[in-house]
Scaffold this motif. Structure first.
Motif, PDB file in Angstrom:
ATOM      1  N   LEU A   1     -14.866 -19.027   2.127  1.00 22.16           N
ATOM      2  CA  LEU A   1     -15.026 -18.840   0.696  1.00 22.16           C
ATOM      3  C   LEU A   1     -13.648 -18.880   0.059  1.00 22.16           C
ATOM      4  O   LEU A   1     -12.650 -18.522   0.673  1.00 22.16           O
ATOM      5  N   VAL A   2     -13.594 -19.373  -1.167  1.00 21.90           N
ATOM      6  CA  VAL A   2     -12.337 -19.555  -1.881  1.00 21.90           C
ATOM      7  C   VAL A   2     -12.294 -18.560  -3.037  1.00 21.90           C
ATOM      8  O   VAL A   2     -13.257 -18.438  -3.793  1.00 21.90           O
ATOM      9  N   MET A   3     -11.170 -17.874  -3.151  1.00 23.58           N
ATOM     10  CA  MET A   3     -10.997 -16.851  -4.170  1.00 23.58           C
ATOM     11  C   MET A   3      -9.727 -17.138  -4.964  1.00 23.58           C
ATOM     12  O   MET A   3      -8.862 -17.891  -4.510  1.00 23.58           O
ATOM     13  N   GLU A   4      -9.642 -16.494  -6.132  1.00 20.18           N
ATOM     14  CA  GLU A   4      -8.397 -16.601  -6.872  1.00 20.18           C
ATOM     15  C   GLU A   4      -7.292 -15.947  -6.053  1.00 20.18           C
ATOM     16  O   GLU A   4      -7.527 -14.987  -5.321  1.00 20.18           O
ATOM     17  N   TYR A   5      -6.099 -16.507  -6.139  1.00 20.26           N
ATOM     18  CA  TYR A   5      -4.952 -15.947  -5.437  1.00 20.26           C
ATOM     19  C   TYR A   5      -4.324 -14.898  -6.339  1.00 20.26           C
ATOM     20  O   TYR A   5      -4.001 -15.174  -7.487  1.00 20.26           O
ATOM     21  N   LEU A   6      -4.154 -13.701  -5.819  1.00 19.54           N
ATOM     22  CA  LEU A   6      -3.577 -12.613  -6.598  1.00 19.54           C
ATOM     23  C   LEU A   6      -2.278 -12.140  -5.966  1.00 19.54           C
ATOM     24  O   LEU A   6      -2.198 -11.982  -4.748  1.00 19.54           O
ATOM     25  N   GLU A   7      -1.282 -11.928  -6.783  1.00 17.38           N
ATOM     26  CA  GLU A   7      -0.026 -11.341  -6.327  1.00 17.38           C
ATOM     27  C   GLU A   7      -0.245  -9.844  -6.205  1.00 17.38           C
ATOM     28  O   GLU A   7      -1.002  -9.252  -6.962  1.00 17.38           O
ATOM     29  N   GLY A   8       0.416  -9.229  -5.283  1.00 17.70           N
ATOM     30  CA  GLY A   8       0.330  -7.790  -5.175  1.00 17.70           C
ATOM     31  C   GLY A   8       0.372  -7.330  -3.738  1.00 17.70           C
ATOM     32  O   GLY A   8       0.634  -8.101  -2.821  1.00 17.70           O
ATOM     33  N   GLU A   9       0.070  -6.067  -3.595  1.00 18.43           N
ATOM     34  CA  GLU A   9       0.159  -5.419  -2.301  1.00 18.43           C
ATOM     35  C   GLU A   9      -1.191  -4.814  -1.941  1.00 18.43           C
ATOM     36  O   GLU A   9      -1.796  -4.136  -2.770  1.00 18.43           O
ATOM     37  N   PRO A  10      -1.686  -5.060  -0.742  1.00 17.66           N
ATOM     38  CA  PRO A  10      -2.924  -4.401  -0.317  1.00 17.66           C
ATOM     39  C   PRO A  10      -2.746  -2.887  -0.298  1.00 17.66           C
ATOM     40  O   PRO A  10      -1.652  -2.382  -0.026  1.00 17.66           O
ATOM     41  N   LEU A  11      -3.812  -2.178  -0.584  1.00 20.64           N
ATOM     42  CA  LEU A  11      -3.747  -0.713  -0.563  1.00 20.64           C
ATOM     43  C   LEU A  11      -3.292  -0.187   0.791  1.00 20.64           C
ATOM     44  O   LEU A  11      -2.568   0.807   0.866  1.00 20.64           O
ATOM     45  N   THR A  12      -3.708  -0.857   1.867  1.00 20.57           N
ATOM     46  CA  THR A  12      -3.304  -0.391   3.198  1.00 20.57           C
ATOM     47  C   THR A  12      -1.792  -0.394   3.334  1.00 20.57           C
ATOM     48  O   THR A  12      -1.222   0.517   3.934  1.00 20.57           O
ATOM     49  N   GLU A  13      -1.122  -1.418   2.775  1.00 23.68           N
ATOM     50  CA  GLU A  13       0.338  -1.459   2.845  1.00 23.68           C
ATOM     51  C   GLU A  13       0.960  -0.364   1.992  1.00 23.68           C
ATOM     52  O   GLU A  13       1.951   0.246   2.383  1.00 23.68           O
ATOM     53  N   LEU A  14       0.373  -0.098   0.827  1.00 22.46           N
ATOM     54  CA  LEU A  14       0.859   0.983  -0.015  1.00 22.46           C
ATOM     55  C   LEU A  14       0.764   2.311   0.730  1.00 22.46           C
ATOM     56  O   LEU A  14       1.710   3.093   0.759  1.00 22.46           O
ATOM     57  N   PHE A  15      -0.382   2.558   1.351  1.00 25.21           N
ATOM     58  CA  PHE A  15      -0.578   3.807   2.085  1.00 25.21           C
ATOM     59  C   PHE A  15       0.362   3.899   3.286  1.00 25.21           C
ATOM     60  O   PHE A  15       0.936   4.947   3.554  1.00 25.21           O
ATOM     61  N   ASN A  16       0.515   2.797   4.010  1.00 27.51           N
ATOM     62  CA  ASN A  16       1.407   2.807   5.176  1.00 27.51           C
ATOM     63  C   ASN A  16       2.858   3.034   4.779  1.00 27.51           C
ATOM     64  O   ASN A  16       3.602   3.724   5.466  1.00 27.51           O
ATOM     65  N   ARG A  17       3.251   2.453   3.668  1.00 29.41           N
ATOM     66  CA  ARG A  17       4.629   2.573   3.206  1.00 29.41           C
ATOM     67  C   ARG A  17       4.895   3.945   2.598  1.00 29.41           C
ATOM     68  O   ARG A  17       5.930   4.559   2.833  1.00 29.41           O
ATOM     69  N   SER A  18       3.963   4.428   1.812  1.00 30.36           N
ATOM     70  CA  SER A  18       4.186   5.654   1.048  1.00 30.36           C
ATOM     71  C   SER A  18       3.654   6.911   1.716  1.00 30.36           C
ATOM     72  O   SER A  18       4.016   8.011   1.314  1.00 30.36           O
ATOM     73  N   GLY A  19       2.759   6.725   2.681  1.00 31.91           N
ATOM     74  CA  GLY A  19       2.104   7.908   3.232  1.00 31.91           C
ATOM     75  C   GLY A  19       1.163   8.468   2.182  1.00 31.91           C
ATOM     76  O   GLY A  19       0.314   7.769   1.668  1.00 31.91           O
ATOM     77  N   ARG A  20       1.370   9.685   1.821  1.00 34.33           N
ATOM     78  CA  ARG A  20       0.557  10.304   0.775  1.00 34.33           C
ATOM     79  C   ARG A  20       1.004   9.776  -0.587  1.00 34.33           C
ATOM     80  O   ARG A  20       2.198   9.765  -0.894  1.00 34.33           O
ATOM     81  N   ILE A  21       0.047   9.346  -1.403  1.00 38.95           N
ATOM     82  CA  ILE A  21       0.411   8.848  -2.727  1.00 38.95           C
ATOM     83  C   ILE A  21       0.244   9.959  -3.762  1.00 38.95           C
ATOM     84  O   ILE A  21      -0.548  10.887  -3.580  1.00 38.95           O
ATOM     85  N   GLU A  22       0.977   9.847  -4.817  1.00 44.82           N
ATOM     86  CA  GLU A  22       0.934  10.833  -5.894  1.00 44.82           C
ATOM     87  C   GLU A  22      -0.436  10.834  -6.558  1.00 44.82           C
ATOM     88  O   GLU A  22      -1.058   9.769  -6.702  1.00 44.82           O
ATOM     89  N   PRO A  23      -0.917  12.016  -6.975  1.00 50.04           N
ATOM     90  CA  PRO A  23      -2.248  12.098  -7.597  1.00 50.04           C
ATOM     91  C   PRO A  23      -2.424  11.166  -8.797  1.00 50.04           C
ATOM     92  O   PRO A  23      -3.464  10.542  -8.940  1.00 50.04           O
ATOM     93  N   HIS A  24      -1.403  11.030  -9.649  1.00 48.31           N
ATOM     94  CA  HIS A  24      -1.555  10.160 -10.826  1.00 48.31           C
ATOM     95  C   HIS A  24      -1.721   8.689 -10.421  1.00 48.31           C
ATOM     96  O   HIS A  24      -2.431   7.940 -11.081  1.00 48.31           O
ATOM     97  N   VAL A  25      -1.111   8.289  -9.315  1.00 50.51           N
ATOM     98  CA  VAL A  25      -1.277   6.918  -8.815  1.00 50.51           C
ATOM     99  C   VAL A  25      -2.688   6.747  -8.253  1.00 50.51           C
ATOM    100  O   VAL A  25      -3.361   5.747  -8.526  1.00 50.51           O
ATOM    101  N   ALA A  26      -3.157   7.728  -7.494  1.00 51.91           N
ATOM    102  CA  ALA A  26      -4.516   7.671  -6.938  1.00 51.91           C
ATOM    103  C   ALA A  26      -5.551   7.612  -8.050  1.00 51.91           C
ATOM    104  O   ALA A  26      -6.527   6.848  -7.970  1.00 51.91           O
ATOM    105  N   VAL A  27      -5.343   8.387  -9.100  1.00 51.44           N
ATOM    106  CA  VAL A  27      -6.279   8.391 -10.229  1.00 51.44           C
ATOM    107  C   VAL A  27      -6.301   7.018 -10.899  1.00 51.44           C
ATOM    108  O   VAL A  27      -7.369   6.481 -11.208  1.00 51.44           O
ATOM    109  N   GLU A  28      -5.148   6.417 -11.096  1.00 49.86           N
ATOM    110  CA  GLU A  28      -5.084   5.096 -11.728  1.00 49.86           C
ATOM    111  C   GLU A  28      -5.810   4.043 -10.880  1.00 49.86           C
ATOM    112  O   GLU A  28      -6.563   3.221 -11.394  1.00 49.86           O
ATOM    113  N   ILE A  29      -5.604   4.092  -9.579  1.00 51.14           N
ATOM    114  CA  ILE A  29      -6.281   3.151  -8.680  1.00 51.14           C
ATOM    115  C   ILE A  29      -7.785   3.361  -8.746  1.00 51.14           C
ATOM    116  O   ILE A  29      -8.563   2.407  -8.878  1.00 51.14           O
TER     117      ILE A  29
END
Length: 131
Positions: A94-122
């Protein structure tokens, strides 16, 4: 190297249209690649079902259902599906639009625990899409 990586290496062309550029990630049913759509000269993402699953009719049906269902969704927080098909080797994609950005898994792996305001925005963005 697995058959999947050999099959969809840089330069592989699906349906005489989508040229693989690089692998972006992989999951339980397949892998996603950055590709170039030769017809409209645009970057896209293409998800291939794992070639080892193509003989399993249930996986193939589920993959196609995913493509059709996702193609019917339209929201700024959902990656749009624009096409689906089968390679010459009978591997569904299947073909999808290409999006720039970072997968959530990479954000979690890099940051560990994320700030509550970031989690709320996501989560607000996820809930908007689900709505």
């Amino acid at each position: 190297m697995s058959d999947q990586l050999q099959t969809f290496a840089k330069g592989y062309v699906a349906s005489k249209r989508y040229e693989v550029v690089r692998q972006l990630g992989s999951g339980g049913m397949g892998s996603v690649y950055e590709a170039f759509d030769r017809h409209i000269e645009k970057r896209v993402a293409i998800k291939f079902l794992d070639p080892m699953l193509t003989d399993n009719k249930e996986f193939v049906k589920r993959f196609k259902r995913e493509a059709v269902a996702a193609a019917g969704l339209h929201h700024e927080n959902i990656c749009g599906v624009t096409d689906h098909g089968v390679t010459d080797d009978k591997v569904p994609f299947l073909v999808m639009e290409y999006l720039e950005g970072e997968p959530l898994t990479e954000l979690f792996n890099r940051s560990g625990r994320i700030e509550p305001h970031v989690a709320v925005e996501i989560m607000l963005q996820v809930l908007e899409a689900l709505g």
